[in-house]
Design a protein around this motif. Sequence first.
Motif, PDB file in Angstrom:
ATOM      1  N   GLU A  26       3.681  50.674  40.249  1.00  0.00           N
ATOM      2  CA  GLU A  26       4.941  50.383  40.924  1.00  0.00           C
ATOM      3  C   GLU A  26       4.613  50.045  42.369  1.00  0.00           C
ATOM      4  OE1 GLU A  26       7.928  53.424  40.655  1.00  0.00           O
ATOM      5  OE2 GLU A  26       7.438  53.807  38.552  1.00  0.00           O
ATOM      6  N   ILE A  27       4.971  48.822  42.777  1.00  0.00           N
ATOM      7  CA  ILE A  27       4.715  48.363  44.137  1.00  0.00           C
ATOM      8  C   ILE A  27       5.956  48.648  44.972  1.00  0.00           C
ATOM      9  CG2 ILE A  27       4.183  46.361  45.577  1.00  0.00           C
ATOM     10  CD1 ILE A  27       2.947  45.054  43.094  1.00  0.00           C
ATOM     11  N   ASN A  28       5.758  49.237  46.151  1.00  0.00           N
ATOM     12  CA  ASN A  28       6.936  49.556  46.971  1.00  0.00           C
ATOM     13  C   ASN A  28       7.594  48.279  47.494  1.00  0.00           C
ATOM     14  OD1 ASN A  28       5.826  48.773  49.467  1.00  0.00           O
ATOM     15  ND2 ASN A  28       5.420  50.853  50.135  1.00  0.00           N
ATOM     16  N   GLU A  29       8.801  48.428  47.974  1.00  0.00           N
ATOM     17  CA  GLU A  29       9.634  47.291  48.367  1.00  0.00           C
ATOM     18  C   GLU A  29       9.017  46.470  49.501  1.00  0.00           C
ATOM     19  OE1 GLU A  29      14.129  46.496  50.053  1.00  0.00           O
ATOM     20  OE2 GLU A  29      13.720  48.373  49.000  1.00  0.00           O
ATOM     21  N   GLU A  30       8.463  47.137  50.498  1.00  0.00           N
ATOM     22  CA  GLU A  30       7.886  46.434  51.642  1.00  0.00           C
ATOM     23  C   GLU A  30       6.712  45.555  51.213  1.00  0.00           C
ATOM     24  OE1 GLU A  30       5.136  45.654  54.864  1.00  0.00           O
ATOM     25  OE2 GLU A  30       4.756  47.180  53.346  1.00  0.00           O
ATOM     26  N   LEU A  31       5.838  46.078  50.362  1.00  0.00           N
ATOM     27  CA  LEU A  31       4.689  45.300  49.894  1.00  0.00           C
ATOM     28  C   LEU A  31       5.150  44.172  48.974  1.00  0.00           C
ATOM     29  CD1 LEU A  31       1.714  44.688  49.730  1.00  0.00           C
ATOM     30  CD2 LEU A  31       1.487  46.531  48.025  1.00  0.00           C
ATOM     31  N   THR A  32       6.129  44.440  48.127  1.00  0.00           N
ATOM     32  CA  THR A  32       6.674  43.397  47.262  1.00  0.00           C
ATOM     33  C   THR A  32       7.190  42.225  48.096  1.00  0.00           C
ATOM     34  OG1 THR A  32       7.276  45.011  45.566  1.00  0.00           O
ATOM     35  CG2 THR A  32       8.401  42.902  45.477  1.00  0.00           C
ATOM     36  N   SER A  63      -1.188  53.748  49.340  1.00  0.00           N
ATOM     37  CA  SER A  63       0.081  54.476  49.247  1.00  0.00           C
ATOM     38  C   SER A  63       1.269  53.560  48.953  1.00  0.00           C
ATOM     39  CB  SER A  63       0.339  55.268  50.529  1.00  0.00           C
ATOM     40  OG  SER A  63       0.461  54.386  51.635  1.00  0.00           O
ATOM     41  N   GLN A  64       1.091  52.239  49.059  1.00  0.00           N
ATOM     42  CA  GLN A  64       2.174  51.302  48.767  1.00  0.00           C
ATOM     43  C   GLN A  64       2.294  50.989  47.275  1.00  0.00           C
ATOM     44  OE1 GLN A  64       0.775  48.327  51.706  1.00  0.00           O
ATOM     45  NE2 GLN A  64       2.832  48.489  52.571  1.00  0.00           N
ATOM     46  N   ILE A  65       1.358  51.508  46.495  1.00  0.00           N
ATOM     47  CA  ILE A  65       1.378  51.266  45.050  1.00  0.00           C
ATOM     48  C   ILE A  65       1.220  52.598  44.333  1.00  0.00           C
ATOM     49  CG2 ILE A  65       0.253  50.116  43.111  1.00  0.00           C
ATOM     50  CD1 ILE A  65      -0.736  48.026  45.170  1.00  0.00           C
ATOM     51  N   ASN A  66       2.218  52.935  43.553  1.00  0.00           N
ATOM     52  CA  ASN A  66       2.166  54.156  42.764  1.00  0.00           C
ATOM     53  C   ASN A  66       1.527  53.834  41.413  1.00  0.00           C
ATOM     54  OD1 ASN A  66       2.653  56.844  42.023  1.00  0.00           O
ATOM     55  ND2 ASN A  66       4.580  56.274  41.039  1.00  0.00           N
ATOM     56  N   ARG A 112      -5.552  49.811  41.946  1.00  0.00           N
ATOM     57  CA  ARG A 112      -4.239  49.381  42.426  1.00  0.00           C
ATOM     58  C   ARG A 112      -4.238  47.899  42.787  1.00  0.00           C
ATOM     59  NH1 ARG A 112      -4.514  54.785  43.977  1.00  0.00           N
ATOM     60  NH2 ARG A 112      -2.579  55.946  43.627  1.00  0.00           N
TER      61      ARG A 112
END
Length: 183
Positions: free
Chosen positions: A158-164, A143-146, A16
Amino acid sequence: MANIVIISGSPNASSRLNAITQYVENNLIAKEHTVKVITVVDLPAEDLIHARFGSPAIVEANQVVEGADAVVIASPVYKASYTGVLKTFLDLLPQKGLDGKIITPLFIGGTIAHLLSIDYSLKPVLASMGAKIYAGGVYAVDSQINRTQEPNEAPIFEINEELTLRLSETVNELVRELSVRSK
């Protein structure tokens, strides 16, 4: 336009961490900076393990770092620290090889429990190599990256919005610091 190197210490091609480094690389290129990536695990293992400072691959990688204005150091966290493969490469850089460079650490771990690994395991080593200027780093959790992956295909991240958002802020801080230093 600045020269930036991303040093990835992941031993896993489907990590990830790759999502994070690719995101940062793409954003820096979009801001018209030159980005080179050193994937440490792609360097000859024998050269790393036997500390072959004169190896052509090691000399070339060290020249990339020497020519960089900023160094992004990325690693997954294993046993409360960065990877051993990253350490073997850091050991082959010149003693003051990070002097005058802006450093941005990017770490990822399984839980938030190792949040301070950047401060307690990485920064002392970097300081011994002359690192003094840091742009805000990012510690992410898995868990912030699928990650999805079909058999025999490259993973899709897919990176979640908060981490992006945090990664974008870090890229912007690095770019601002580079701008200030170039004046």
